[in-house]
Scaffold this active site. Structure first.
Site, PDB file in Angstrom:
ATOM      1  N   CYS A  75       0.864  -1.178   0.000  1.00 24.53           N
ATOM      2  CA  CYS A  75       0.000   0.000   0.000  1.00 24.53           C
ATOM      3  C   CYS A  75       0.899   1.226   0.000  1.00 24.53           C
ATOM      4  O   CYS A  75       1.735   1.387   0.895  1.00 24.53           O
ATOM      5  CB  CYS A  75      -0.891  -0.015   1.245  1.00 24.53           C
ATOM      6  N   CYS A 186      -1.256   3.545  -6.665  1.00 20.96           N
ATOM      7  CA  CYS A 186      -2.003   2.863  -5.608  1.00 20.96           C
ATOM      8  C   CYS A 186      -2.145   1.410  -6.027  1.00 20.96           C
ATOM      9  O   CYS A 186      -2.407   1.127  -7.206  1.00 20.96           O
ATOM     10  CB  CYS A 186      -3.376   3.511  -5.427  1.00 20.96           C
TER      11      CYS A 186
END
Length: 265
Positions: A75, A186
């Site tokens: 992440c 992302c």
């Protein structure tokens, strides 16, 4: 000293890290993987760094209890907020984080204009600013925060008109500005590659860092004599939301079914 057969912990705010998990399993098929989807707290991109650090500490502690030999922060936002903190807490633990692919994008662009799709938390971070200062002095970088995109991907419906419309709203200004290289900043966004293929010209490069993270994990495990040796490993899953939701999404995004357990809040 951890055993070679010990598992590797992989975490994300939700299901986006499955894109990284797939790259790890492809490169390191003998590794046993533990995946925590913090879906009860998604998205991280709009939350404070302190909140994210607290969540990452909680999950890292769980991996440590499970005997994990290494951890992957799959992440970008969690990496920005927590990787330094976790390295201080676990100084001998191989730890791999994510960062937007600014360096390869700057090398790949022909027009000199690079677009970045990412969360607000990633784009506003000092770590991202440092990446631009280090690798993007000779190119124009246009950033596009993408609020709402992660939540739609979390539903597992990657063909919905709402998702398509939202994605086009974020991509179109970058193309209009002359971007010939797009960074997916992302880990949720690689799941949008089929949609993007219908939106961007064929000569626009779309870059993410999942494969690079898998290679870095391989290097760190090798350097610490921790690479697993056959047989093929498996993957086990935990979520801080309803396990049934992740069970339904796994065949869509992971392309396999999986055992999903509840992760204590």
């Amino acid at each position: 000293m951890a055993e070679r057969s010990a598992p590797v912990g992989v975490m994300d705010s939700g299901v986006g890290g499955l894109s990284v998990l797939a790259e790890i399993q492809r490169l390191l098929p003998n590794e046993t993987l533990l995946y925590v989807a913090d879906c009860g707290h998604v998205p991280y991109g709009e939350k404070s760094p302190d909140y994210i650090r607290q969540r990452c500490r909680h999950i890292a502690g769980f991996f440590h209890e499970q005997g994990a030999k290494a951890m992957v922060l799959a992440c970008n936002t969690a990496t920005v907020a927590a990787v330094a903190d976790l390295r201080e807490l676990y100084p001998t633990w191989p730890l791999v984080g994510m960062e937007p692919a600014v360096k390869p994008a700057a090398a790949a662009t022909r027009s000199g204009v690079v677009g970045v799709l990412a969360t607000t938390g990633t784009l506003q971070s000092a770590k991202f600013a440092a990446l631009l200062d280090r690798f993007a002095n000779d190119v124009q970088v246009i950033t596009q925060p993408c609020p709402g995109l992660v939540e739609l991907i979390e539903t597992g419906d990657l063909t919905s008109p709402v998702l398509r419309q939202m994605l086009w709203g974020y991509v179109q200004p970058l193309l209009a500005a002359g971007c010939d290289t797009l960074i997916l900043g992302c880990t949720h966004y690689p799941f949008l590659r089929p949609l993007l293929a219908g939106m961007v010209p064929a000569d626009v490069a779309v870059i993410d860092t999942g494969a690079a993270v898998a290679r870095q994990l391989q290097r760190l495990l090798g350097a610490n004599d921790l690479l697993a040796e056959g047989p093929a490993g498996d993957a086990r899953f935990w979520t801080s939301a309803d396990p049934e939701i992740l069970r339904k999404i796994l065949p869509v995004l992971w392309h396999k079914c999986g055992d999903v357990q509840s992760f204590a809040l």
